[in-house]
Design an enzyme around this catalytic site. Structure first.
Site, PDB file in Angstrom:
ATOM      1  CB  SER A  28     -26.011   1.822  -6.572  1.00  0.00           C
ATOM      2  OG  SER A  28     -26.049   3.312  -6.030  1.00  0.00           O
TER       3      SER A  28
ATOM      4  CE1 TYR B  82     -27.663   3.040 -12.072  1.00  0.00           C
ATOM      5  CE2 TYR B  82     -28.330   3.960  -9.712  1.00  0.00           C
ATOM      6  CZ  TYR B  82     -27.085   3.872 -10.587  1.00  0.00           C
ATOM      7  OH  TYR B  82     -25.915   3.369 -10.702  1.00  0.00           O
TER       8      TYR B  82
END
Ligand code: NAD
Length: 260
Positions: free
Chosen positions: A142, A155
């Site tokens: 990401s 995350y």
């Protein structure tokens, strides 16, 4: 070149993983799809991959928090399809909350699914790929592998971790004709993103429209979401011959987010 290769794609019952599975199936790869969802919808997806692309597609229900089930997924792949050539570690979840209120079980689940599962899958896949003399491993990271945002501690930690794991694995297998890379998308319009809009709206006291425009697309210089097909095309490129010397890299596809 990818015809009759075998690809295992975690978290491929939806979103980016499903898009990567479709892109590989179009090239003639046999698939092992994995992930959660409605059983009849997953069966319909599996059957449609076989019918539309003339490949074999198996479904593994392995829960990425359970190393034993990950081992079973690879046992099935070897037993039914003879081995594995391409591994895409894509399963992922998100939870948005300040650290002070972040539930421990959510932290544990995100680290297990978004980070540790990639260790467990590579632990099984690398010896098989080494024996076959070829392999491609792609980790869906990401933009949050490179930069942080508030309220996404687990995350961001998991995605920074996957960046390090990608580089380490790449170095370990560099002489074995196996490449290991990560794709780092900014916001891609998928169910995962859709689901976090109400949470972010709640934690930041914003409307859902403000979350889309002022949070999600705030950092994208292009002011555009990346599409699932664009991420899948990048994954396909990383599996191809032109990418043979690309390894240990973080491939950013984020509309200029991390350029700033
Ligand atoms: P999604 O929710 O559409 O898909 C997630 C997939 O993971 C689903 O198939 C789901 O069933 C599966 N999954 C969840 N928990 C699992 C578990 N315990 N075991 C096995 N499978 C499990 O989400 P998406 O947006 O397509 O996300 C895919 C990956 O892309 C994730 O790793 C995510 O972090 C990453 N990513 C997404 C975006 C984005 O904007 N959508 C941006 C950057 C990175």
């Amino acid at each position: 070149m990818l015809k009759n290769k075998v690809a295992v794609i975690t978290g491929s019952t939806s979103g980016i993983g499903e898009g990567c599975a479709r892109a590989l199936a179009k090239e003639g790869c046999h698939l092992v799809i994995n992930g959660f969802g409605d059983a009849s919808e997953i069966e319909a997806l599996r059957a449609s991959f076989e019918a539309d692309y003339g490949i074999t597609c198996l479904y593994s229900p392995a829960d990425m928090t359970k190393p034993d089930e990950i081992a079973e997924m690879f046992e099935m792949t070897v037993r039914e399809l003879g081995g594995v050539d391409i591994l895409i570690n894509n399963a992922g979840i998100q939870y948005v909350s300040p650290i002070a209120e972040f539930p421990t079980e959510k932290w544990d689940a995100i680290i297990a699914i978004n980070l540790s599962s990639a260790f467990h899958t590579m632990h099984h896949a690398i010896p098989i790929m080494t024996k076959r003399g070829w392999g491609r491993i792609i980790n869906t990271a990401s933009a949050h592998a490179l930069v942080a945002s508030p309220n996404k501690s687990a995350y961001v930690a998991a995605k920074h971790g996957i960046a390090g794991l990608t580089k380490t694995a790449a170095l370990e297998v560099a002489r074995d004709n196996i490449t290991v890379n990560a794709i780092c998308p900014g916001y891609v319009w998928t169910p995962l993103v859709e689901k976090q809009i109400p949470d972010t709206a709640r934690t930041r006291g914003m409307t859902e429209e403000e979350v889309i425009n002022d949070v999600m697309l705030a950092s994208a210089a292009t002011k555009k979401f990346t599409s699932i097909e664009q991420v899948a095309a990048l994954a396909l490129f990383l599996c191809g011959e032109a990418a043979e010397n690309i390894t240990g890299s973080l491939q950013v596809i984020d509309g200029g987010w991390t350029a700033q």
